[in-house]
Design an enzyme around this catalytic site. Structure first.
Site, PDB file in Angstrom:
ATOM      1  N   GLY A  93      35.195  32.668  42.180  1.00  0.00           N
ATOM      2  CA  GLY A  93      35.185  31.814  41.008  1.00  0.00           C
ATOM      3  C   GLY A  93      35.425  30.345  41.264  1.00  0.00           C
ATOM      4  O   GLY A  93      34.898  29.757  42.215  1.00  0.00           O
TER       5      GLY A  93
ATOM      6  N   VAL B  22      51.337  33.463  44.599  1.00  0.00           N
ATOM      7  CA  VAL B  22      52.020  32.457  43.788  1.00  0.00           C
ATOM      8  C   VAL B  22      53.240  33.012  43.068  1.00  0.00           C
ATOM      9  O   VAL B  22      54.046  32.236  42.532  1.00  0.00           O
ATOM     10  CB  VAL B  22      51.070  31.798  42.757  1.00  0.00           C
TER      11      VAL B  22
ATOM     12  N   ASN C  53      45.152  26.724  41.172  1.00  0.00           N
ATOM     13  CA  ASN C  53      44.015  27.350  40.514  1.00  0.00           C
ATOM     14  C   ASN C  53      44.242  28.834  40.225  1.00  0.00           C
ATOM     15  O   ASN C  53      43.647  29.377  39.296  1.00  0.00           O
ATOM     16  CB  ASN C  53      42.768  27.187  41.392  1.00  0.00           C
TER      17      ASN C  53
ATOM     18  N   TYR D 153      47.981  34.722  26.887  1.00  0.00           N
ATOM     19  CA  TYR D 153      47.268  33.940  27.906  1.00  0.00           C
ATOM     20  C   TYR D 153      47.299  32.457  27.546  1.00  0.00           C
ATOM     21  O   TYR D 153      47.614  31.597  28.391  1.00  0.00           O
ATOM     22  CB  TYR D 153      45.825  34.427  28.034  1.00  0.00           C
TER      23      TYR D 153
ATOM     24  N   THR E 299      30.021  33.936  34.686  1.00  0.00           N
ATOM     25  CA  THR E 299      29.628  34.356  36.032  1.00  0.00           C
ATOM     26  C   THR E 299      30.825  34.599  36.947  1.00  0.00           C
ATOM     27  O   THR E 299      30.663  35.105  38.049  1.00  0.00           O
ATOM     28  CB  THR E 299      28.719  33.298  36.680  1.00  0.00           C
TER      29      THR E 299
END
Length: 279
Positions: A13, A55, A81, A146, A181
């Site tokens: 991604g 992380v 990210n 989220y 995608t």
């Protein structure tokens, strides 16, 4: 001197695209992921170091930073990210699942920033780029937890930007739109099972159908990588970098229109259809 960037969550991604863009533009890149796999990238390079980093583990973060500095001498830019997604109804979401989302999306960012700031402060400059989401600009339904995990990072980053300005360290936000995608939805599949009860099914179906007919094109990995590059290299004072036409639409709604106009447009795009409203 060649600049060096460390990026979390690079196995696919946005993270993967960002690694490849910075390599193409001559940077040293420290690509981190929970299970390092250099084969995911299109090319190999002596300017690429692939390291393990979880992380949710402060020790893992510190080790990746130390190993990155050992490889290239310094880290000029950190890109947080790594993240996980989830769609759910609030009433059906277990506390353990909420904590999992926050451990990665929120506390993981905090830990990485805490680990890199002392080094950037000693070297006299640096850039921290925290990747959030377009949901921080226009919050759609069924992603409350989220969205909360990402909105927390927005407030944290803006505050941090003022805190670090005197040390010549910039803290910035890249706000990607939705990129069909990527593996974002697939990666959250197991986590989301059973979290939208039957009473919400008609509304959820309507909402997701309308997302398929969004009024702008969706975001691409390349657009996010370019936004990260802009955030990493811009000498100005900008903090927020929306990425993708959908994110820019929401940014315009949020920042350049009235509250009433913004809410009316959001309800048009995401609110329940008249036939689904409670009597």
């Amino acid at each position: 001197m060649t600049s060096t960037i460390l990026i979390t969550g690079t196995s696919s991604g946005y993270g993967k695209a960002t690694v490849e863009l910075f390599l193409d533009r001559g940077w040293n890149v420290i690509a981190t992921m929970r299970r390092p796999d250099p084969s995911v990238f299109a090319t190999s390079s002596d300017r690429l170091e692939v390291l393990p980093l979880d992380v949710t583990d402060a020790g893992s973060i510190r080790k990746a930073i130390a190993d990155g500095v050992a490889a290239f001498g310094r880290i000029d830019v950190l890109v947080n990210n790594a993240g996980i997604g989830m769609a759910s109804a609030v009433e059906a979401t277990p506390e353990a699942t909420v904590r999992e989302i926050f451990e990665t999306n929120t506390f993981g960012v905090f830990k990485a920033c805490q680990a890199i700031i002392p080094q950037m402060r000693k070297q006299g400059r640096g850039v921290i780029v925290n990747v959030t989401s377009s949901v921080t600009l226009g919050v759609m339904p069924l992603v409350a937890f989220y969205a909360a995990s990402k909105c927390a990072v927005e407030g944290f980053t803006e505050s941090l930007s003022y805190e670090l300005e005197g040390f010549n360290i910039k803290a910035r936000l890249v706000e990607p739109g939705y990129a069909p995608t990527t593996s974002f939805t697939a990666n959250g599949g197991l986590r989301m099972q059973g979290l939208i009860p039957a009473d919400y099914s008609d509304f959820a179906r309507s909402c997701f159908t309308r997302m398929g007919n969004y009024p702008t094109p969706y975001c691409t990995e390349a657009e996010v990588a370019e936004a990260v590059f802009a955030a990493a290299t811009d000498e100005g004072g900008t903090i927020r970098y929306p990425a993708g036409a959908d994110s820019k639409l929401l940014a315009d709604l949020r920042w350049t229109t009235s509250e009433d106009h913004y809410l009316a447009r959001m309800r048009e795009m995401f609110g329940p259809e008249p036939s689904l409203r409670a009597a």
